[in-house]
Design a protein around this motif. Structure first.
Motif, short mmCIF file in Angstrom:
data_model
loop_
_atom_site.label_atom_id
_atom_site.label_comp_id
_atom_site.label_asym_id
_atom_site.label_seq_id
_atom_site.Cartn_x
_atom_site.Cartn_y
_atom_site.Cartn_z
N ILE B 85 0.88 -1.18 0.00
CA ILE B 85 0.00 0.00 0.00
C ILE B 85 0.92 1.22 0.00
O ILE B 85 1.66 1.44 0.95
CB ILE B 85 -0.90 0.02 1.26
N PHE B 86 0.86 1.98 -1.09
CA PHE B 86 1.76 3.12 -1.23
C PHE B 86 1.23 4.36 -0.51
O PHE B 86 0.01 4.55 -0.41
CB PHE B 86 1.94 3.46 -2.72
N GLN B 87 2.17 5.19 -0.11
CA GLN B 87 1.82 6.45 0.52
C GLN B 87 1.03 7.34 -0.46
O GLN B 87 0.13 8.07 -0.06
CB GLN B 87 3.11 7.16 0.93
N ASP B 88 1.41 7.26 -1.76
CA ASP B 88 0.71 8.08 -2.76
C ASP B 88 -0.40 7.26 -3.46
O ASP B 88 -0.75 7.53 -4.60
CB ASP B 88 1.70 8.66 -3.78
N TYR B 89 -0.89 6.28 -2.81
CA TYR B 89 -2.05 5.44 -3.16
C TYR B 89 -1.82 4.51 -4.37
O TYR B 89 -2.22 3.36 -4.35
CB TYR B 89 -3.33 6.24 -3.42
N ARG B 90 -1.27 5.08 -5.48
CA ARG B 90 -1.13 4.31 -6.73
C ARG B 90 -2.46 3.66 -7.15
O ARG B 90 -2.52 2.45 -7.41
CB ARG B 90 -0.06 3.23 -6.62
N ILE B 91 -3.51 4.45 -7.16
CA ILE B 91 -4.77 3.93 -7.70
C ILE B 91 -5.01 4.62 -9.05
O ILE B 91 -4.30 5.57 -9.39
CB ILE B 91 -5.95 4.18 -6.74
N LEU B 92 -5.97 4.12 -9.79
CA LEU B 92 -6.24 4.69 -11.12
C LEU B 92 -7.35 5.73 -11.00
O LEU B 92 -8.50 5.38 -10.76
CB LEU B 92 -6.64 3.58 -12.09
N VAL B 155 -7.63 -9.30 -1.76
CA VAL B 155 -7.21 -10.63 -2.20
C VAL B 155 -6.79 -11.53 -1.03
O VAL B 155 -6.42 -12.68 -1.24
CB VAL B 155 -6.05 -10.54 -3.21
N GLY B 156 -6.83 -10.96 0.18
CA GLY B 156 -6.40 -11.75 1.34
C GLY B 156 -5.00 -12.25 1.19
O GLY B 156 -4.75 -13.47 1.26
N PRO B 157 -4.03 -11.35 1.01
CA PRO B 157 -2.65 -11.79 0.76
C PRO B 157 -2.00 -12.33 2.04
O PRO B 157 -2.52 -12.11 3.14
CB PRO B 157 -1.95 -10.50 0.31
N GLN B 158 -0.87 -12.98 1.88
CA GLN B 158 -0.15 -13.49 3.06
C GLN B 158 0.56 -12.37 3.80
O GLN B 158 0.81 -12.48 4.99
CB GLN B 158 0.87 -14.53 2.61
N LEU B 159 0.93 -11.32 3.03
CA LEU B 159 1.69 -10.22 3.64
C LEU B 159 1.21 -8.89 3.07
O LEU B 159 1.01 -8.76 1.85
CB LEU B 159 3.18 -10.40 3.32
N ILE B 160 1.03 -7.92 3.97
CA ILE B 160 0.74 -6.57 3.50
C ILE B 160 1.86 -5.65 3.96
O ILE B 160 2.24 -5.65 5.14
CB ILE B 160 -0.63 -6.08 4.00
N LEU B 161 2.40 -4.93 2.98
CA LEU B 161 3.42 -3.93 3.27
C LEU B 161 2.72 -2.59 3.13
O LEU B 161 2.18 -2.29 2.05
CB LEU B 161 4.57 -4.04 2.26
N ALA B 162 2.67 -1.81 4.17
CA ALA B 162 1.91 -0.56 4.11
C ALA B 162 2.81 0.61 4.43
O ALA B 162 3.51 0.61 5.45
CB ALA B 162 0.74 -0.61 5.09
N ASP B 163 2.82 1.59 3.52
CA ASP B 163 3.67 2.77 3.70
C ASP B 163 2.80 3.94 4.14
O ASP B 163 2.01 4.46 3.34
CB ASP B 163 4.37 3.06 2.36
#
Lengths: 289, 229
Positions: B85-92, B155-163
């Motif tokens: 999860i990026f600090q600048d969201y990276r959504i469309l 997606v229920g991932p195994q790991l979430i990296l959140a900034d």
């Protein structure tokens, strides 16, 4: 397979997200292809005119005056089926006499010979000059000379030389020029479509971030690129047709008598296909890292 | 075996050293916070773990993928297990909330009905249901941040990296988001959250705390989910 179709359709529906950008890309592609098409139109008409005026060899075949006309007509119908035939005119003794009288502008009166023309049956057979023209001419000369009842066959060797020369010119100059022109148009179209994909960079990045594979990212881009290429080339062909209609009679006056014709359907389809393919490849490559 | 293992990882941007000899590990289903001032290397570390930056020096294993030996073709697979999860969201921005959240589910080839159900579930959990069919460029910063979180969690991932996941949220919304993280964590998703908000680690009891200063790990506080290095 369902995913593939869904991605292809997504590429098409994504065009609505940036309609102005899409419109401008289609316009840019259309203009590049139109310029290329105009050059093709010029080359096609030049080649056709050269072919008509200088690209043929004509045989004049004289039968003996006593030849059986029914048999000669039979031979004529067989000759009319020969491949590469550009023109075929025949004269029975009576027709030859009438043509002679016409050519003399009525200065002499041959009416007294009507029904007993002393002129032999003749035929003027014109062939387009192709590769190995000399061998072809030699072979055709022998074939015509060997026909039953034929007394003499003539042709102008200078005509053959001129035709061969024009053919060499079109081969060595015009068609390479056409290829060069198509290559330039392909580059312009390719880079235009590729540049348009810069607008999708954010989407490409996000798709990579969420774990999309390369083909998943590229398929929608390729389908939208191909759609823009196809739309651009169809617009260009429509413009080209309008230009041809407008210019059709511009050279149709004495002594030129050239009517501008549209490029052959196969060439037009090839142009469309090539542009669509180049756009597809360009947009596929645009999604590379 | 550690779910995330980082050994002697260093990274340079040109001549500037962004990370230097970082070591830590995290068990499956663990929760870790990386704190530190701006420019300490938190984002760089997360991007390396996500395969977004190449591993220049050291060794790292994330969700069973060795970043040292991973083929380029394996990167999408890593990113399906470890979402960033990026600090600048990276959504469309030109797509709707629904479309953005659905993106990783569609990439995995889930049927439409399941995608729709999961997106609705995430939109409900992150208070996005009312704006589900709005284009993201019409949303506030906080809403966009929640869209980015929903996309990662969907997606229920195994790991979430959140900034900095709470960087644009008010305190109440931040509290709710941490609650969502806690729930996902209880279902087995591991978290590594980079933040300079000192209050966040206190919201997840037992979370591991890693403190970065000028690219070096200067302090670690072991929670119940951490592993010894």
């Amino acid at each position: 397979m369902e995913t593939v179709f869904r991605l292809l359709l997504r590429g098409l529906s994504d065009l609505r997200l940036k309609p102005l950008a899409g419109f401008l890309i289609v316009c840019a592609v259309a203009m590049a292809v139109f310029l290329c098409g105009l050059f093709s139109l010029f080359l096609h008409n030049l080649d056709a005119e050269l072919g008509k005026r200088h690209g043929t060899v004509q045989f004049q075949v004289y039968w003996t005056a006593s030849a059986d006309l029914a048999r000669v007509r039979e031979q004529w119908s067989r000759l009319a089926q020969l491949p590469g035939l550009e023109g075929f005119s025949t004269f029975t003794p009576e027709q030859a006499l009438a043509a002679l009288q016409d050519s003399l502008d009525g200065a002499m009166d041959f009416s007294w010979l009507k029904g007993s023309s002393p002129l032999p049956p003749t035929a003027l057979i014109t062939f387009a000059v192709r590769d190995h023209s000399e061998a072809f001419t030699r072979e055709m000369y022998g074939r015509l000379k060997g026909l039953a009842g034929v007394e003499r066959v003539t042709f102008n060797p200078l005509e053959l030389d001129a035709a061969s020369s024009w053919r060499r010119i079109t081969r060595t100059l015009l068609w390479p020029l056409a290829g060069f022109c198509i290559a330039i148009a392909a580059l312009v179209v390719g880079y235009t479509v590729r540049l348009s994909m810069l607008g999708h960079q954010a989407e490409i990045d996000v798709l990579r971030l969420v774990g999309a594979r390369d083909w998943y990212i590229r398929l929608p881009l390729a389908s939208s690129g191909a759609a823009m290429g196809l739309a651009g080339s169809l617009c260009a062909l429509a413009l080209l047709k309008a230009a041809q209609v407008y210019l059709a009679d511009i050279l149709y006056y004495p002594p030129v008598w050239i009517r501008i014709e549209f490029i052959p359907a196969r060439q037009a389809a090839g142009l469309c296909l090539a542009v669509t393919l180049v756009s597809l490849i360009a947009s596929w490559l645009a999604a590379r890292d | 075996m550690a779910f995330v293992r980082v050994r002697d990882v260093s990274y340079r941007f040109g001549k500037r050293l962004a990370l230097e000899g970082v070591n830590f590990s995290l068990a499956k289903g663990g929760f870790a916070f990386i704190t530190g001032p701006s420019g300490a290397g938190k984002t760089t570390l997360l991007r390396i773990l996500h395969g977004d930056l190449p591993l220049m020096h050291g060794h790292a294993v994330v969700a069973g993928f060795s970043l040292n030996a991973m083929a380029r073709s394996e990167l999408p697979l890593l990113r399906r297990e470890a979402c960033l999860i990026f600090q600048d969201y990276r959504i469309l921005p030109e797509r709707t909330v629904f479309e953005n959240v659905a993106l990783p589910l569609e990439v995995r080839g889930l049927p439409r009905a399941r995608v729709a159900a999961r997106v609705a579930e995430m939109a409900g959990a992150l208070d996005l249901a009312k704006v589900a069919h709005e284009r993201c460029d019409n949303l506030s910063g906080g809403e966009r941040q929640r869209v980015a979180v929903a996309r990662a969690l969907a997606v229920g991932p195994q790991l979430i990296l959140a900034d900095e996941p709470t960087g644009n949220l008010d305190p109440d919304a931040a509290l709710r988001l941490m609650d969502v993280f806690r729930q996902a964590n209880t279902h087995g998703t591991a978290f590594i959250v980079a933040t300079h908000d000192e209050r966040l680690p206190g919201m997840i009891p037992g979370a591991r705390l890693l403190h970065l200063e000028a690219g070096r790990l200067t302090a670690t506080a072991e929670g119940g989910d951490g592993e010894d290095d």
